[in-house]
Design an enzyme around this catalytic site. Structure first.
Site, PDB file in Angstrom:
ATOM      1  N   HIS A 156       0.840  -1.189   0.000  1.00 41.26           N
ATOM      2  CA  HIS A 156       0.000   0.000   0.000  1.00 41.26           C
ATOM      3  C   HIS A 156       0.880   1.245   0.000  1.00 41.26           C
ATOM      4  CE1 HIS A 156      -3.190  -2.814   1.236  1.00 41.26           C
ATOM      5  NE2 HIS A 156      -4.023  -1.907   0.765  1.00 41.26           N
ATOM      6  N   LYS A 160      -0.799   4.951   4.425  1.00 40.85           N
ATOM      7  CA  LYS A 160      -1.752   4.048   5.072  1.00 40.85           C
ATOM      8  C   LYS A 160      -1.381   3.884   6.540  1.00 40.85           C
ATOM      9  CE  LYS A 160      -3.907  -0.526   4.656  1.00 40.85           C
ATOM     10  NZ  LYS A 160      -5.276   0.025   4.794  1.00 40.85           N
TER      11      LYS A 160
END
Length: 267
Positions: A156, A160
Site C-alpha cells: 500500500h 496508510k
C-alpha cells in the site's frame, strides 16, 4: 418505481468517501441524504466531488448529520479510532451500517450483530469491497488446503495508517479456517533484524510494504517441493471498489444481523 435507498456517507471528503458520494449520486436506485466530514466545511456534497449540486450540505459531525437527515444506510470509510462509535450510533438509530474501515475486535462485532438483530436491521463490515480481491482471498483459502506453506505480502501507499491491512488479515482468517496451523520454516531461524520475517499468524507470515506511488496490491505466495504458486490481486483506482459498495448498500436492506466479510453477500 421502487423508492430509492436513502444513503449517508461518513468520511465523505476522504479518498474513498468521495468515490462513494459519486457512486450514490450516479445510481438511480440510491439517494444521497447525508454526508459528513469534519474538515470539508459547509460545502455541497455534489460540488465537493466535481458533480452538479446535490442539495446536500456536508455536516461537520456524525451527530449533526444524523439529526438532520432521513437515512436507511450509513456508508462509513472513516478511521479505526471512530468507526466503532459511528457504527454503534447508527445501529442504535435503526440505520444499517456498511463499513469499509477496520479496527473492530471480535467482541465488538458480536455486540453489533446482536444489536442489529434487536433492531431488525442488517449491517456489513468488509475489509475490502473489491470483487477481484474477494476472489483472490477465496482462491488462496482453497489453495492452502494443498499448499500449506505460504506467506502473504501486501503493498500500500506510505500514508496508510494500519499494518497489516484489513484485507491481509481477512485473507489470513480465511486461510486459517481451511488449513491447520503449522509453523513454517527452519525451527532454528533467527531474525538478525527485528521484524524481517514479518508478522506471525497461525504459523505463516504477513509482510506489509509501504511505499509512495503504490496503490493497493496483495499476493499470497505458496511453496512446495519443486514448485510455487502465486495468487495476486492489483487495484489501480478506488472506483474499482464502488460496484461492491453499491451491491452492499442494496443487499444490506434484505437481511438482519451484522455480517463480517463481503464474500458472504456476493450472490
Amino acid at each position: 418505481m421502487t423508492t430509492p435507498i436513502k444513503v449517508a456517507v461518513a468520511g465523505a471528503s476522504g479518498r474513498m468517501g468521495r468515490e462513494v458520494v459519486k457512486m450514490v449520486l450516479q445510481d438511480e436506485q440510491l439517494q444521497l441524504t447525508g454526508a459528513m466530514s469534519p474538515s470539508a466545511g459547509a460545502v455541497d456534497a455534489g460540488r465537493m466531488v466535481g458533480l452538479d449540486e446535490a442539495g446536500i450540505t456536508v455536516s461537520p459531525s456524525l451527530e449533526a448529520m444524523l439529526a438532520g437527515a432521513d437515512i436507511d444506510v450509513l456508508v462509513d470509510f472513516t478511521v479505526p479510532q471512530t468507526v466503532y462509535a459511528n457504527t454503534l450510533e447508527a445501529i442504535t438509530r435503526g440505520i444499517r451500517p456498511v463499513v469499509g474501515a477496520t479496527g473492530f475486535t471480535p467482541e465488538q462485532i458480536k455486540e453489533l450483530d446482536e444489536l442489529c438483530k434487536q433492531q431488525g436491521i442488517g449491517g456489513l463490515i468488509a475489509p475490502n469491497f473489491s470483487i477481484g480481491a474477494i476472489l483472490m482471498m477465496k482462491f488462496a483459502a482453497e489453495a492452502s488446503k494443498y499448499f500449506p506453506h505460504l506467506e502473504i505480502i501486501e503493498y500500500h501507499g506510505d500514508q496508510k495508517l494500519d499494518a497489516p491491512s484489513g484485507t491481509s488479515i481477512k485473507t489470513a482468517e480465511l486461510i486459517s479456517a481451511a488449513r491447520r496451523e503449522m509453523k513454517q520454516g527452519n525451527p532454528r531461524e533467527e531474525e538478525t533484524i527485528e521484524g524481517a520475517r514479518g508478522g506471525y499468524y497461525d504459523g505463516f507470515r504477513i509482510h506489509s510494504v509501504r511505499l509512495p506511488g503504490v496503490f493497493a496490491q496483495q499476493e499470497v505466495v505458496f511453496g512446495a517441493f519443486g514448485q510455487s504458486l502465486k495468487i495476486r490481486h492489483d487495484s489501480y483506482d478506488r472506483a474499482g471498489y464502488m460496484p461492491g459498495v453499491a451491491h452492499a448498500v442494496k443487499k444490506v436492506m434484505t437481511y438482519e444481523g451484522l455480517i463480517y466479510g463481503f464474500e458472504h453477500i456476493m450472490d
